[in-house]
Design a protein around this motif. Structure first.
Motif, PDB file in Angstrom:
ATOM      1  N   ALA A   1       0.861  -1.188   0.000  1.00 30.05           N
ATOM      2  CA  ALA A   1       0.000   0.000   0.000  1.00 30.05           C
ATOM      3  C   ALA A   1       0.896   1.236   0.000  1.00 30.05           C
ATOM      4  O   ALA A   1       1.717   1.408   0.904  1.00 30.05           O
ATOM      5  CB  ALA A   1      -0.915  -0.001   1.219  1.00 30.05           C
ATOM      6  N   TYR A   2       0.729   2.071  -1.005  1.00 32.08           N
ATOM      7  CA  TYR A   2       1.580   3.252  -1.193  1.00 32.08           C
ATOM      8  C   TYR A   2       0.723   4.502  -1.114  1.00 32.08           C
ATOM      9  O   TYR A   2      -0.261   4.626  -1.848  1.00 32.08           O
ATOM     10  CB  TYR A   2       2.269   3.172  -2.557  1.00 32.08           C
ATOM     11  N   ASP A   3       1.079   5.406  -0.203  1.00 33.43           N
ATOM     12  CA  ASP A   3       0.349   6.674  -0.073  1.00 33.43           C
ATOM     13  C   ASP A   3       1.314   7.736   0.415  1.00 33.43           C
ATOM     14  O   ASP A   3       1.432   7.994   1.617  1.00 33.43           O
ATOM     15  CB  ASP A   3      -0.836   6.525   0.886  1.00 33.43           C
ATOM     16  N   ASP A   4       2.018   8.373  -0.519  1.00 32.80           N
ATOM     17  CA  ASP A   4       3.026   9.350  -0.111  1.00 32.80           C
ATOM     18  C   ASP A   4       2.436  10.711   0.261  1.00 32.80           C
ATOM     19  O   ASP A   4       3.165  11.650   0.524  1.00 32.80           O
ATOM     20  CB  ASP A   4       4.137   9.475  -1.156  1.00 32.80           C
ATOM     21  N   THR A   5       1.102  10.789   0.353  1.00 32.14           N
ATOM     22  CA  THR A   5       0.469  12.017   0.847  1.00 32.14           C
ATOM     23  C   THR A   5       0.432  12.047   2.375  1.00 32.14           C
ATOM     24  O   THR A   5       0.125  13.087   2.956  1.00 32.14           O
ATOM     25  CB  THR A   5      -0.969  12.178   0.304  1.00 32.14           C
ATOM     26  N   GLN A   6       0.723  10.930   3.014  1.00 34.42           N
ATOM     27  CA  GLN A   6       0.680  10.835   4.480  1.00 34.42           C
ATOM     28  C   GLN A   6       1.762  11.714   5.117  1.00 34.42           C
ATOM     29  O   GLN A   6       2.910  11.757   4.636  1.00 34.42           O
ATOM     30  CB  GLN A   6       0.871   9.391   4.934  1.00 34.42           C
ATOM     31  N   ALA A   7       1.422  12.386   6.220  1.00 34.17           N
ATOM     32  CA  ALA A   7       2.378  13.260   6.907  1.00 34.17           C
ATOM     33  C   ALA A   7       3.481  12.472   7.609  1.00 34.17           C
ATOM     34  O   ALA A   7       4.627  12.919   7.678  1.00 34.17           O
ATOM     35  CB  ALA A   7       1.642  14.144   7.915  1.00 34.17           C
ATOM     36  N   THR A   8       3.158  11.286   8.121  1.00 30.42           N
ATOM     37  CA  THR A   8       4.131  10.459   8.838  1.00 30.42           C
ATOM     38  C   THR A   8       4.795   9.503   7.854  1.00 30.42           C
ATOM     39  O   THR A   8       4.116   8.744   7.157  1.00 30.42           O
ATOM     40  CB  THR A   8       3.431   9.662   9.959  1.00 30.42           C
TER      41      THR A   8
ATOM     42  N   TYR B   1      11.967   6.034   3.376  1.00 29.59           N
ATOM     43  CA  TYR B   1      10.612   6.286   2.892  1.00 29.59           C
ATOM     44  C   TYR B   1      10.616   7.459   1.913  1.00 29.59           C
ATOM     45  O   TYR B   1      11.444   8.363   2.023  1.00 29.59           O
ATOM     46  CB  TYR B   1       9.670   6.593   4.061  1.00 29.59           C
ATOM     47  N   PRO B   2       9.660   7.492   0.982  1.00 28.09           N
ATOM     48  CA  PRO B   2       9.601   8.617   0.050  1.00 28.09           C
ATOM     49  C   PRO B   2       9.205   9.901   0.776  1.00 28.09           C
ATOM     50  O   PRO B   2       8.556   9.859   1.816  1.00 28.09           O
ATOM     51  CB  PRO B   2       8.508   8.198  -0.938  1.00 28.09           C
ATOM     52  N   ALA B   3       9.598  11.015   0.206  1.00 29.10           N
ATOM     53  CA  ALA B   3       9.190  12.310   0.750  1.00 29.10           C
ATOM     54  C   ALA B   3       7.679  12.465   0.584  1.00 29.10           C
ATOM     55  O   ALA B   3       7.070  11.848  -0.292  1.00 29.10           O
ATOM     56  CB  ALA B   3       9.904  13.436   0.013  1.00 29.10           C
ATOM     57  N   GLN B   4       7.094  13.279   1.443  1.00 28.04           N
ATOM     58  CA  GLN B   4       5.654  13.516   1.337  1.00 28.04           C
ATOM     59  C   GLN B   4       5.338  14.133  -0.030  1.00 28.04           C
ATOM     60  O   GLN B   4       6.050  15.022  -0.504  1.00 28.04           O
ATOM     61  CB  GLN B   4       5.171  14.435   2.455  1.00 28.04           C
ATOM     62  N   ASN B   5       4.277  13.631  -0.658  1.00 26.21           N
ATOM     63  CA  ASN B   5       3.803  14.084  -1.970  1.00 26.21           C
ATOM     64  C   ASN B   5       4.858  13.930  -3.066  1.00 26.21           C
ATOM     65  O   ASN B   5       4.917  14.725  -4.007  1.00 26.21           O
ATOM     66  CB  ASN B   5       3.315  15.539  -1.897  1.00 26.21           C
ATOM     67  N   TYR B   6       5.650  12.899  -2.964  1.00 22.16           N
ATOM     68  CA  TYR B   6       6.752  12.663  -3.900  1.00 22.16           C
ATOM     69  C   TYR B   6       6.294  12.314  -5.313  1.00 22.16           C
ATOM     70  O   TYR B   6       6.934  12.682  -6.286  1.00 22.16           O
ATOM     71  CB  TYR B   6       7.665  11.560  -3.347  1.00 22.16           C
ATOM     72  N   SER B   7       5.220  11.596  -5.490  1.00 21.11           N
ATOM     73  CA  SER B   7       4.765  11.066  -6.787  1.00 21.11           C
ATOM     74  C   SER B   7       5.764  10.049  -7.318  1.00 21.11           C
ATOM     75  O   SER B   7       6.600  10.346  -8.163  1.00 21.11           O
ATOM     76  CB  SER B   7       4.556  12.158  -7.840  1.00 21.11           C
ATOM     77  N   GLY B   8       5.654   8.836  -6.798  1.00 14.03           N
ATOM     78  CA  GLY B   8       6.584   7.763  -7.150  1.00 14.03           C
ATOM     79  C   GLY B   8       6.476   7.323  -8.596  1.00 14.03           C
ATOM     80  O   GLY B   8       5.763   7.910  -9.408  1.00 14.03           O
ATOM     81  N   PHE B   9       7.179   6.254  -8.929  1.00 12.67           N
ATOM     82  CA  PHE B   9       7.303   5.808 -10.313  1.00 12.67           C
ATOM     83  C   PHE B   9       6.235   4.804 -10.739  1.00 12.67           C
ATOM     84  O   PHE B   9       5.951   4.680 -11.925  1.00 12.67           O
ATOM     85  CB  PHE B   9       8.683   5.215 -10.547  1.00 12.67           C
TER      86      PHE B   9
END
Length: 180
Positions: free
Chosen positions: A92-99, A121-129
């Protein structure tokens, strides 16, 4: 070793911030790298790659990087060495999460994995690949010259665009405590 895989190149990008992949996998080989899900694209200045795979050390890994920067690198401490077992895996991928630890979650057989030997972990709001308009594959590493094919069986592979579900969206524990 098998060289069978599924591939798809989306005509346009989907939600690169929030998505879920779920599937049942059964490894036939132990101690070799085996890709479950991957994508890669070559741009003018670098290559972007994302991959979910079993390492040659039998750990489960999800990473995203370009030719110069690692954006996500999660390596479980748990190992997966049973070639007779089916594993239900949910990423489950959700890079909009603050934590940060809430941005990428692994579930295996209904249980969330929280112990990682490496955890970037990816940066917040990163928009992965994953979910970009580039070649995606199930059962093969698109970004590797040796392809790291998955040697085993897969079933009930699902990709959910726009929602990060936990394992309960795909299965449940039966009366004997077995994930089904």
């Amino acid at each position: 070793m098998t060289t069978t895989y599924l591939s798809r190149t989306p005509a346009s990008a989907g939600n690169r911030n929030t998505w879920t992949w779920s599937g049942w996998v059964k490894k036939s080989a132990i101690g070799v790298a085996q890709t479950i899900l991957s994508t890669s694209s070559t741009g003018t200045s670098n290559t972007s790659l994302a991959s979910l795979y079993f390492s040659s050390s039998n750990t489960l890994i999800f990473f995203q990087y370009t030719s110069s920067t690692v954006y996500t690198n999660l390596i479980t401490t748990q190992v997966f060495r049973d070639s007779s077992a089916w594993y239900h895996i949910v990423l489950a991928y959700d890079d909009t999460q603050a934590t940060a630890v809430n941005r990428v979650k692994f579930y295996v057989n209904g249980n969330q994995i929280t112990a990682f030997g490496t955890s970037t972990y990816p940066a917040q709001n990163y928009s992965g690949f994953i979910n970009q308009a580039s070649p995606h594959a199930i059962g093969r590493d698109n970004g590797s010259p040796n392809a790291s094919y998955f040697d085993g069986s897969m079933a009930h592979s699902h990709f959910i665009d726009g929602t990060a579900y936990d394992a309960s969206a795909f299965g449940q524990f039966d009366a004997n405590g077995i994930w089904t």
